[in-house]
Design a protein around this motif. Sequence first.
Motif, PDB file in Angstrom:
ATOM      1  N   ASP A 210      35.961  47.282  32.609  1.00 52.26           N
ATOM      2  CA  ASP A 210      36.758  48.086  32.329  1.00 52.26           C
ATOM      3  C   ASP A 210      37.841  48.906  33.295  1.00 52.26           C
ATOM      4  O   ASP A 210      38.909  49.222  33.231  1.00 52.26           O
ATOM      5  CB  ASP A 210      36.159  49.530  31.618  1.00 52.26           C
ATOM      6  N   ALA A 211      37.113  48.853  34.625  1.00 53.11           N
ATOM      7  CA  ALA A 211      37.880  49.376  35.840  1.00 53.11           C
ATOM      8  C   ALA A 211      39.088  48.505  36.146  1.00 53.11           C
ATOM      9  O   ALA A 211      39.979  49.062  36.584  1.00 53.11           O
ATOM     10  CB  ALA A 211      36.838  49.402  36.919  1.00 53.11           C
ATOM     11  N   ARG A 212      38.900  47.224  35.982  1.00 52.08           N
ATOM     12  CA  ARG A 212      39.755  46.198  36.152  1.00 52.08           C
ATOM     13  C   ARG A 212      40.925  46.233  35.258  1.00 52.08           C
ATOM     14  O   ARG A 212      42.074  46.210  35.827  1.00 52.08           O
ATOM     15  CB  ARG A 212      39.292  44.691  36.170  1.00 52.08           C
ATOM     16  N   ALA A 213      40.513  46.606  33.970  1.00 48.80           N
ATOM     17  CA  ALA A 213      41.740  46.685  33.174  1.00 48.80           C
ATOM     18  C   ALA A 213      42.583  47.787  33.442  1.00 48.80           C
ATOM     19  O   ALA A 213      43.696  47.938  33.250  1.00 48.80           O
ATOM     20  CB  ALA A 213      41.154  46.832  31.652  1.00 48.80           C
ATOM     21  N   ALA A 214      41.817  48.918  33.618  1.00 53.41           N
ATOM     22  CA  ALA A 214      42.686  50.137  33.990  1.00 53.41           C
ATOM     23  C   ALA A 214      43.447  50.089  35.506  1.00 53.41           C
ATOM     24  O   ALA A 214      44.600  50.452  35.512  1.00 53.41           O
ATOM     25  CB  ALA A 214      41.636  51.390  34.218  1.00 53.41           C
ATOM     26  N   ARG A 215      42.956  49.473  36.381  1.00 54.25           N
ATOM     27  CA  ARG A 215      43.654  49.098  37.596  1.00 54.25           C
ATOM     28  C   ARG A 215      44.798  48.371  37.486  1.00 54.25           C
ATOM     29  O   ARG A 215      45.852  48.674  38.008  1.00 54.25           O
ATOM     30  CB  ARG A 215      42.493  48.663  38.638  1.00 54.25           C
TER      31      ARG A 215
ATOM     32  N   GLY B 233      46.244  47.334  34.798  1.00 53.91           N
ATOM     33  CA  GLY B 233      47.175  47.625  33.292  1.00 53.91           C
ATOM     34  C   GLY B 233      46.935  46.343  32.431  1.00 53.91           C
ATOM     35  O   GLY B 233      47.787  45.859  31.796  1.00 53.91           O
TER      36      GLY B 233
ATOM     37  N   SER C 189      44.793  44.136  29.414  1.00 53.29           N
ATOM     38  CA  SER C 189      43.778  44.456  28.176  1.00 53.29           C
ATOM     39  C   SER C 189      42.439  43.841  28.373  1.00 53.29           C
ATOM     40  O   SER C 189      42.253  43.392  29.338  1.00 53.29           O
ATOM     41  CB  SER C 189      44.119  43.554  26.938  1.00 53.29           C
TER      42      SER C 189
END
Length: 257
Positions: free
Chosen positions: A195-200, A202, A204
């Motif tokens: 989740d942190a990687r997806a947010a960082r 951009g 999915s």
Amino acid sequence: MNLKGKTALVTGSTSGIGLGIAMSLARQGATLVLNGFGDVDGAKARVAALGVPVHYHGADMSRPAEIEAMMTFAAEAAGGVDILVNNAGIQHVANVEDFPVERWDAIIAINLSSAFHTSRLAIPAMRARNWGRIVNIASAHGLVASAAKSAYVAAKHGIVGLTKASALELATTGVTVNAICPGWVLTPLVQKQIDARAARDGLSGDEARVALLGEKQPSLQFTTPEQLGELAVFLCSEAAANVRGVAWAVDGGWTAQ
Ligand code: NAD
């Protein structure tokens, strides 16, 4: 049912790898003592459905006095600990200079020192019975490092060291001590990092999952709690009676690189 009559204590067994290992040991007939936070009733129900006695103690693995109370409970309620699986663990990701001191202390306490405390309290009865199995859940990060995981890497290298030292102390007895070193396993601990990687970046959720695997794990497959549970069953078997002090990677090739 080769573990009928044995009691297994698995720390951090309400979720993820610990629950998977508890279920594999239960399938072999072991009585279980569960531990951990969160969905305690769900975990108890899943293990009990396998037809074995299930106990639970909610000791916080960062607190030695609570660990002592859990070990006393296991002796009184379940007849002692024949199989000890040190699995409870947490993660925090930050560079050393930014690492919160409180998170460092918590990771060392939960991921490393708790295994010292459970082991020191379990070993006397194992020695007396001349049978025991201690399985420490380390990590690929017990063998190699990644940036921004200093506390976790230090704790996991430490638990590999604890495994080797205690295996040597017990080498002439019927008590073995070994470590399992998983690569990526899709559990809540890893989902937070996805989740942190997806947010960082951009990405999915799926893209972040593929990126996470691609960076470290050549098989591009997650290891499963069931696979780790079956390895724990093997380490508890008589066939593994002379497997001592190993750090066994189940990491899709991560540490072969
Ligand atoms: P998880 O978050 O799904 O489960 C962690 C378990 O530990 C839960 O039952 C939780 O309640 C318990 N726990 C956390 N803090 C505790 C405390 N203070 N006292 C008692 N219980 C506590 O995580 P997981 O991925 O299943 O991780 C289990 C072990 O496997 C950890 O030691 C982890 O470092 C290790 N590991 C995980 C992976 C992975 O990819 N998921 C890879 C290598 C090693």
